[in-house]
Design an enzyme around this catalytic site. Structure first.
Site, PDB file in Angstrom:
ATOM      1  N   ASN A  98      -1.779   1.742   5.282  1.00  0.00           N
ATOM      2  CA  ASN A  98      -0.275   0.784   4.931  1.00  0.00           C
ATOM      3  C   ASN A  98       0.447   0.288   5.520  1.00  0.00           C
ATOM      4  O   ASN A  98       0.978   0.455   7.273  1.00  0.00           O
ATOM      5  CB  ASN A  98       0.085   1.537   4.443  1.00  0.00           C
ATOM      6  CG  ASN A  98       1.848   1.058   3.829  1.00  0.00           C
ATOM      7  OD1 ASN A  98       3.656   1.843   3.739  1.00  0.00           O
ATOM      8  ND2 ASN A  98       2.465   0.312   3.870  1.00  0.00           N
ATOM      9  N   GLY A  99       0.753  -1.316   6.255  1.00  0.00           N
ATOM     10  CA  GLY A  99       0.841  -2.048   6.929  1.00  0.00           C
ATOM     11  C   GLY A  99       0.457  -3.468   6.885  1.00  0.00           C
ATOM     12  O   GLY A  99      -0.624  -3.516   6.239  1.00  0.00           O
ATOM     13  N   GLY A 128       0.955  -0.017  -5.234  1.00  0.00           N
ATOM     14  CA  GLY A 128       0.174  -0.452  -5.128  1.00  0.00           C
ATOM     15  C   GLY A 128      -0.604  -0.418  -6.028  1.00  0.00           C
ATOM     16  O   GLY A 128      -0.868   0.537  -6.816  1.00  0.00           O
ATOM     17  N   CYS A 168       7.681 -11.750   5.358  1.00  0.00           N
ATOM     18  CA  CYS A 168       7.043 -10.585   5.725  1.00  0.00           C
ATOM     19  C   CYS A 168       5.788 -10.662   6.281  1.00  0.00           C
ATOM     20  O   CYS A 168       4.677 -11.169   5.330  1.00  0.00           O
ATOM     21  CB  CYS A 168       6.993  -9.473   5.023  1.00  0.00           C
ATOM     22  SG  CYS A 168       6.937  -7.925   5.471  1.00  0.00           S
ATOM     23  N   CYS A 204      11.600  -0.569   8.397  1.00  0.00           N
ATOM     24  CA  CYS A 204      12.250  -1.614   7.431  1.00  0.00           C
ATOM     25  C   CYS A 204      12.873  -1.221   6.144  1.00  0.00           C
ATOM     26  O   CYS A 204      13.178  -0.590   5.566  1.00  0.00           O
ATOM     27  CB  CYS A 204      10.563  -2.312   6.755  1.00  0.00           C
ATOM     28  SG  CYS A 204      11.161  -2.790   4.988  1.00  0.00           S
ATOM     29  N   CYS A 215       0.509  -0.950  -0.167  1.00  0.00           N
ATOM     30  CA  CYS A 215      -0.371   0.487  -0.339  1.00  0.00           C
ATOM     31  C   CYS A 215       0.911   1.091  -0.562  1.00  0.00           C
ATOM     32  O   CYS A 215       2.163   1.484   0.706  1.00  0.00           O
ATOM     33  CB  CYS A 215      -1.069   0.170   1.025  1.00  0.00           C
ATOM     34  SG  CYS A 215      -2.287  -1.360   1.843  1.00  0.00           S
ATOM     35  N   TYR A 270      14.281  -1.996  -2.026  1.00  0.00           N
ATOM     36  CA  TYR A 270      14.107  -2.123  -2.705  1.00  0.00           C
ATOM     37  C   TYR A 270      12.702  -1.306  -3.056  1.00  0.00           C
ATOM     38  O   TYR A 270      12.026  -1.349  -4.078  1.00  0.00           O
ATOM     39  CB  TYR A 270      13.439  -3.822  -3.685  1.00  0.00           C
ATOM     40  CG  TYR A 270      12.133  -4.050  -4.370  1.00  0.00           C
ATOM     41  CD1 TYR A 270      13.038  -3.476  -5.634  1.00  0.00           C
ATOM     42  CD2 TYR A 270      11.035  -4.976  -3.852  1.00  0.00           C
ATOM     43  CE1 TYR A 270      11.797  -3.975  -6.413  1.00  0.00           C
ATOM     44  CE2 TYR A 270      10.081  -4.699  -4.658  1.00  0.00           C
ATOM     45  CZ  TYR A 270      10.929  -4.182  -6.223  1.00  0.00           C
ATOM     46  OH  TYR A 270       9.768  -4.949  -7.449  1.00  0.00           O
TER      47      TYR A 270
HETATM   48  S1  SF4 Z   1      10.288  -8.493   7.064  1.00  0.00           S
HETATM   49 FE1  SF4 Z   1      11.538  -7.293   5.156  1.00  0.00          FE
HETATM   50  S2  SF4 Z   1      10.393  -6.762   4.589  1.00  0.00           S
HETATM   51 FE2  SF4 Z   1       8.592  -6.844   5.792  1.00  0.00          FE
HETATM   52  S3  SF4 Z   1       8.867  -4.958   7.159  1.00  0.00           S
HETATM   53 FE3  SF4 Z   1      10.393  -6.292   8.001  1.00  0.00          FE
HETATM   54  S4  SF4 Z   1      12.027  -6.121   6.713  1.00  0.00           S
HETATM   55 FE4  SF4 Z   1      11.007  -5.005   5.733  1.00  0.00          FE
END
Ligand code: SF4
Length: 489
Positions: A125-126, A46, A405, A259, A20, A265
């Site tokens: 978002n999340g 998205g 994730c 994150c 998102c 990316y």
């Molecule tokens: S698990 Fe990976 S993609 Fe998900 S929030 Fe953590 S670092 Fe980001």
């Protein structure tokens, strides 16, 4: 599959997908136009659907939700005339945890709720990691859900709150929520932004004229000509009106765990994260990779477009010439709505083509951002060898992705992740390349500005998809049988 519902692009399916992007603005004329532009800049977060809610004193709350891209849905005069007002929020989505890869109209955000003190809309978002348990409890207590989205829990929790104002109700609701949330919400006059206690997903504040904007990334502020003020902090809630911005920290703040994959990316390279351009960070990642995983070769080629900054960094550090050995057709987009089997078999060639004149007889270093299932990497290697390369060396700008994730990114089940089932050397053999190296987790931390690498006692980022250490226990998934990393692994 409905023609209204673009499928995941057949050649994009070997990447993790951010689910998102959110945007909001207050104190501007024709807010919907700004929201549409902001969402357009966030389209990489998205592409399946989008929605906009505005408020105007004459018409009240106005809402439009559509399947597909912002440029196809929120540009016509008719649609925009239906969204008057000087305050508005919007959302673009890939798909939620509740309905992966198949967006249904009822799941398209922003969600709207009518409360005794007035209406409110929220865009999230999340991912809420205790949404299944919350939903079960709310349904038992009489809530009637309209969607399969985890985000809808927030509206129901707000409805049950005794708070006198919408922001109070949001606070109370969000204290019951676990996981990752960067939220943009609105009432008739207030634009509200908040981030979870770990600040896993991004959210930034901007200023435009006398008004304010909130966005997932700074690139969405740039497109509307807003000035980037600052990032919303982990655990912070801001309330912006015509009169200014108020901030407080209602959520228990721990050390933030942003994150780390946003740097690798998800975010656009022209966005600013942690005070530095994402492009610069990606170039640093390439430099670190070259230090850690040097190899004798003739050219460094990116897998475009996401591997490009890291490939440039690798080339600058190693002194090996950079070459655009693979060209991406940027007009592929999602135009093959329902590709035939024959077109599917052409696979990655429809999107990427090898520049034979540069590749022939060369020892090629290919730099990509990640390896998820490995399917696309194998095809790219075949294309490079077909073009007459003498050697192919993969260099990957993230550590092996071995864990799913649960914080708002679509990942395959763990057993589908190549790195979950194979060692690095097994992956090299599987991909059929001369060498394969990933940046180390410490190298990635150094590249994003942590000079000492990863502090294992207190990491500065979420890196669960690489390390298996989840900063918030994914309680719904554990209940469904998921086994987080054990000490032995
Ligand atoms: S698990 Fe990976 S993609 Fe998900 S929030 Fe953590 S670092 Fe980001």
């Amino acid at each position: 599959m409905s023609p209204q519902m673009p499928p995941a692009h057949p050649f994009d399916d070997d990447k993790l997908k951010e689910e998102c992007g959110v945007f909001g603005v207050v104190g501007v004329t024709d807010a919907a136009n700004f929201v549409a532009l902001g969402l357009h800049a966030l389209q990489h977060r998205g592409q399946e659907a989008g929605g906009i809610v505005t408020h105007d004193p004459k018409t009240g709350f106005n809402q439009a939700r559509r399947m597909g891209l912002v440029r196809d849905n929120f540009t016509s005069a008719d649609t925009m005339e239906e969204l008057p007002g000087s305050i508005g929020i919007g959302h673009v989505r890939y798909s939620t945890a509740g309905n992966k890869g198949q967006t249904a109209m009822r799941d398209v955000q922003p969600f709207f709720g009518e409360f005794s003190m007035g209406g409110a809309a929220i865009a999230h978002n999340g991912n809420i990691t205790n949404a299944v348990a919350l939903r079960r409890e709310l349904i038992e207590r009489g809530s009637i859900f309209q969607s399969s989205s985890d985000s809808e829990c927030i509206i129901h929790l707000m409805a049950r709150s005794m708070g006198r104002q919408i922001p109070d109700r949001m606070e109370e609701a969000l204290r019951k929520v676990e996981g990752a949330f960067s939220i943009v919400a609105m009432t008739r006059t207030k634009l509200i932004g908040c981030r979870d206690p770990l600040g896993v997903r991004p959210l930034v504040l901007g200023k435009i004229g006398d008004g304010w904007a909130l966005a997932s990334e700074t690139c969405a502020l740039d497109i509307i000509g807003a000035e980037f003020i600052r990032e919303i902090e982990a655990g912070e809630m801001v309330v912006a009106t015509d009169k200014g911005v108020e901030s407080h920290f209602p959520f228990r703040t721990k050390k933030s765990r942003f994150c780390i994959f946003e740097h690798v990316y998800f975010s656009r390279p022209d966005s600013i994260l942690g005070g530095r351009s994402v492009y610069e960070t990606r170039e640093n990642i390439g430099r670190e990779l070259a230090k850690e995983a040097a190899v004798d070769a003739d050219i460094v080629c990116p897998v475009p477009d996401s591997g490009t900054p890291a490939a440039i960094g690798y080339s600058l550090q190693s002194g090996i010439p950079y070459a655009m050995g693979i060209i991406r057709n940027n007009y592929m987009g999602r135009t093959f709505i329902e590709p035939t089997e024959q077109i599917r078999n052409m696979g990655v060639r429809l999107k990427l083509n090898v520049n034979r004149a540069l590749i022939k007889d060369k020892r090629v270093i290919l730099v990509d951002d990640s390896v998820v299932r490995g399917t696309t990497s194998r095809k790219i290697k075949e294309m490079i060898l077909d073009a007459g390369a003498a050697e192919v060396h993969f260099r990957i700008a993230s550590p092996p992705t071995a864990w799913p994730c649960f914080y708002g990114v679509d990942t395959p089940q763990r057993e589908k992740l190549l790195a979950a089932t194979m060692s690095e050397d097994e992956m090299r053999k599987h991909l059929g390349v001369d060498s394969l190296r990933f940046i180390s987790l410490n190298g990635l931390y150094r590249a994003v500005g942590e000079a000492e690498g990863r502090n294992n006692a207190s990491p500065a980022y979420c890196d669960a998809c690489f390390s298996g250490e989840y900063p918030v226990a994914p309680s719904d998934m554990i209940e469904q049988g998921f086994q987080p990393r054990t000490a032995a692994e």
